[in-house]
Design an enzyme around this catalytic site. Sequence first.
Site, PDB file in Angstrom:
ATOM      1  N   CYS A 112       0.612  -1.338   0.065  1.00 14.78           N
ATOM      2  CA  CYS A 112      -0.108  -0.015   0.035  1.00 14.78           C
ATOM      3  C   CYS A 112       0.895   1.131   0.049  1.00 14.78           C
ATOM      4  CB  CYS A 112      -0.741   0.007   1.284  1.00 14.78           C
ATOM      5  SG  CYS A 112      -2.024  -1.496   1.149  1.00 14.78           S
ATOM      6  N   HIS A 250      -3.129   7.085   2.958  1.00 19.50           N
ATOM      7  CA  HIS A 250      -3.526   5.521   2.407  1.00 19.50           C
ATOM      8  C   HIS A 250      -4.974   5.449   2.823  1.00 19.50           C
ATOM      9  CE1 HIS A 250      -4.102   1.743   1.067  1.00 19.50           C
ATOM     10  NE2 HIS A 250      -3.694   1.066   2.517  1.00 19.50           N
ATOM     11  N   ASN A 280     -10.228  -0.218   0.288  1.00 15.99           N
ATOM     12  CA  ASN A 280      -8.882  -0.151   0.376  1.00 15.99           C
ATOM     13  C   ASN A 280      -8.130  -0.627  -1.092  1.00 15.99           C
ATOM     14  OD1 ASN A 280      -5.987  -0.347   0.587  1.00 15.99           O
ATOM     15  ND2 ASN A 280      -6.011  -1.311   2.557  1.00 15.99           N
TER      16      ASN A 280
HETATM   17  N1  COA Z   1     -18.278  -8.859   9.713  1.00 15.14           N
HETATM   18  C1  COA Z   1     -18.561  -9.220  11.005  1.00 15.14           C
HETATM   19  N2  COA Z   1     -17.811  -9.739  11.818  1.00 15.14           N
HETATM   20  C2  COA Z   1     -16.493  -9.853  11.579  1.00 15.14           C
HETATM   21  C3  COA Z   1     -16.075  -9.460  10.525  1.00 15.14           C
HETATM   22  C4  COA Z   1     -16.806  -9.077   9.609  1.00 15.14           C
HETATM   23  N3  COA Z   1     -16.361  -8.609   8.168  1.00 15.14           N
HETATM   24  N4  COA Z   1     -14.608  -9.565  10.644  1.00 15.14           N
HETATM   25  C5  COA Z   1     -14.182  -9.924  12.045  1.00 15.14           C
HETATM   26  N5  COA Z   1     -15.654 -10.225  12.496  1.00 15.14           N
HETATM   27  C6  COA Z   1     -15.556 -10.636  13.901  1.00 15.14           C
HETATM   28  C7  COA Z   1     -14.493 -11.057  14.198  1.00 15.14           C
HETATM   29  O1  COA Z   1     -14.661 -12.654  14.078  1.00 15.14           O
HETATM   30  C8  COA Z   1     -14.508 -11.005  15.874  1.00 15.14           C
HETATM   31  O2  COA Z   1     -15.602 -11.703  16.647  1.00 15.14           O
HETATM   32  P1  COA Z   1     -15.490 -12.465  17.847  1.00 15.14           P
HETATM   33  O3  COA Z   1     -15.156 -11.303  18.900  1.00 15.14           O
HETATM   34  O4  COA Z   1     -16.601 -13.277  17.912  1.00 15.14           O
HETATM   35  O5  COA Z   1     -14.191 -13.339  17.871  1.00 15.14           O
HETATM   36  C9  COA Z   1     -14.991  -9.601  15.813  1.00 15.14           C
HETATM   37  O6  COA Z   1     -15.733  -9.348  14.741  1.00 15.14           O
HETATM   38  C10 COA Z   1     -13.735  -8.553  16.208  1.00 15.14           C
HETATM   39  O7  COA Z   1     -12.759  -9.069  15.250  1.00 15.14           O
HETATM   40  P2  COA Z   1     -11.527  -8.200  14.965  1.00 15.14           P
HETATM   41  O8  COA Z   1     -10.588  -8.477  14.114  1.00 15.14           O
HETATM   42  O9  COA Z   1     -10.905  -8.119  16.586  1.00 15.14           O
HETATM   43  O10 COA Z   1     -11.963  -6.640  14.650  1.00 15.14           O
HETATM   44  P3  COA Z   1     -11.461  -5.318  14.754  1.00 15.14           P
HETATM   45  O11 COA Z   1     -12.178  -4.346  15.421  1.00 15.14           O
HETATM   46  O12 COA Z   1      -9.701  -5.425  14.822  1.00 15.14           O
HETATM   47  O13 COA Z   1     -11.577  -4.760  13.053  1.00 15.14           O
HETATM   48  C11 COA Z   1     -10.371  -4.600  11.006  1.00 15.14           C
HETATM   49  C12 COA Z   1     -11.083  -5.527  12.292  1.00 15.14           C
HETATM   50  C13 COA Z   1      -9.895  -5.541  10.048  1.00 15.14           C
HETATM   51  C14 COA Z   1     -11.518  -3.766  10.625  1.00 15.14           C
HETATM   52  C15 COA Z   1      -9.326  -4.041  11.924  1.00 15.14           C
HETATM   53  O14 COA Z   1      -8.559  -4.707  12.428  1.00 15.14           O
HETATM   54  C16 COA Z   1      -8.341  -3.229  10.848  1.00 15.14           C
HETATM   55  O15 COA Z   1      -9.092  -2.094  10.011  1.00 15.14           O
HETATM   56  N6  COA Z   1      -7.237  -3.405  10.705  1.00 15.14           N
HETATM   57  C17 COA Z   1      -6.465  -2.597   9.807  1.00 15.14           C
HETATM   58  C18 COA Z   1      -6.529  -3.267   8.519  1.00 15.14           C
HETATM   59  C19 COA Z   1      -5.817  -2.694   7.397  1.00 15.14           C
HETATM   60  O16 COA Z   1      -5.752  -1.427   7.140  1.00 15.14           O
HETATM   61  N7  COA Z   1      -5.187  -3.218   6.394  1.00 15.14           N
HETATM   62  C20 COA Z   1      -4.590  -2.820   5.566  1.00 15.14           C
HETATM   63  C21 COA Z   1      -3.426  -2.430   5.721  1.00 15.14           C
HETATM   64  S1  COA Z   1      -2.562  -1.449   4.098  1.00 15.14           S
END
Ligand code: COA
Length: 324
Positions: A112, A250, A280
């Site tokens: 990215c 980004h 993204n």
């Molecule tokens: N829909 C519904 N529930 C979801 C889900 C989705 N798409 N994805 C994950 N969950 C659930 C998980 O299974 C988890 O459930 P549990 O508590 O029962 O285990 C819960 O939601 C929380 O998951 P978690 O992964 O801890 O969520 P989060 O708040 O960290 O959000 C992201 C996840 C990916 C949105 C977040 O971590 C993020 O944006 N990180 C940065 C990613 C990024 O920018 N990547 C590109 C970099 S260039």
Amino acid sequence: MFEVRILGTGSYAPDNVVKNKDISKLVDTNDEWIVERTGIRERRVSTGEETSMLSVEAARRAIKDAGISPEDIELIIVATATPDNFIPSTACMVQKELEAKNATCFDVSAACTGFIYAVSIATQFIKTGQIKTALVIGAETLSKILNWEDRNTCILFGDGAGAAVLQRSDKQGIISLYTGSDGTGGEHLVLPAVQLNNPYCKSNNDTKNFVSMNGREIFKFATKIVIKCIEEVLKDTPYTLEDIKYIIPHQANAKIIEFVAKKLKVDNSKFYINLDRYGNTSGASIPIALDEVNKKGLLSSGDKIILVGFGGGLTFGAQLIEWS
Ligand code: COA
């Protein structure tokens, strides 16, 4: 050393709009969860256009905006993690389509942060006097490397391309650059390539070419590094955050941007956001956003902007630019 300015921008994304509710038919998710955690509402998904095709269209628009002809281009860099082929490079494919016969062409792999790295490289070519005009593109078809059964990743990404023409200038343009990498964090965002497999080394690995991610770790990394990148490009310049019209980050997650804005004590509106409409798009996200800012007429000559990126690798970087 010569000055370098952005002469024109362009962007292009496939027509096919995929909304959160469409993805909820594929995996166990819903619009509310995605909007609440990421800010993403929809993204574009290719129905046949490859990365090179998106690149060419974005490039044509940037060339038109810059008012140059393809023969003026002496360097084409495409930042992409999702090329059509390993060989030829996407940049060479773009060259062929544009008939930019005077260009040296290569791709950059920095996930990215790719567009930021590519602008940095092109800037050095121009600053040192080796060339006058460069075309820098960020382009992705991430839809082909997503596991559409993995709700942790398939909700986040989209396809698209953005481009910028950089040219030698007498006036201040790209004021400062900062880039960095941290390979020790590479495991947090992985997209495997072809596995080693030959007559002397049989692979028993059936790894798929899907992206996998530790979202929490990437989130932590992103919030810290965006702040550092912004501080680094302002350092040793006469400018402070108050002098900056827009920060174009980004476009990964609105929560990351909100967190950073709060830490820097600046209003959210200083950050230009379009991830609600594109998701993204990795290497394409910054140039697509830059093109929107430009085409909406949000910038006047003399305005200062910061482009800032982060991503897999881990990689990061920023540019402080005076618009002209
Ligand atoms: N829909 C519904 N529930 C979801 C889900 C989705 N798409 N994805 C994950 N969950 C659930 C998980 O299974 C988890 O459930 P549990 O508590 O029962 O285990 C819960 O939601 C929380 O998951 P978690 O992964 O801890 O969520 P989060 O708040 O960290 O959000 C992201 C996840 C990916 C949105 C977040 O971590 C993020 O944006 N990180 C940065 C990613 C990024 O920018 N990547 C590109 C970099 S260039």
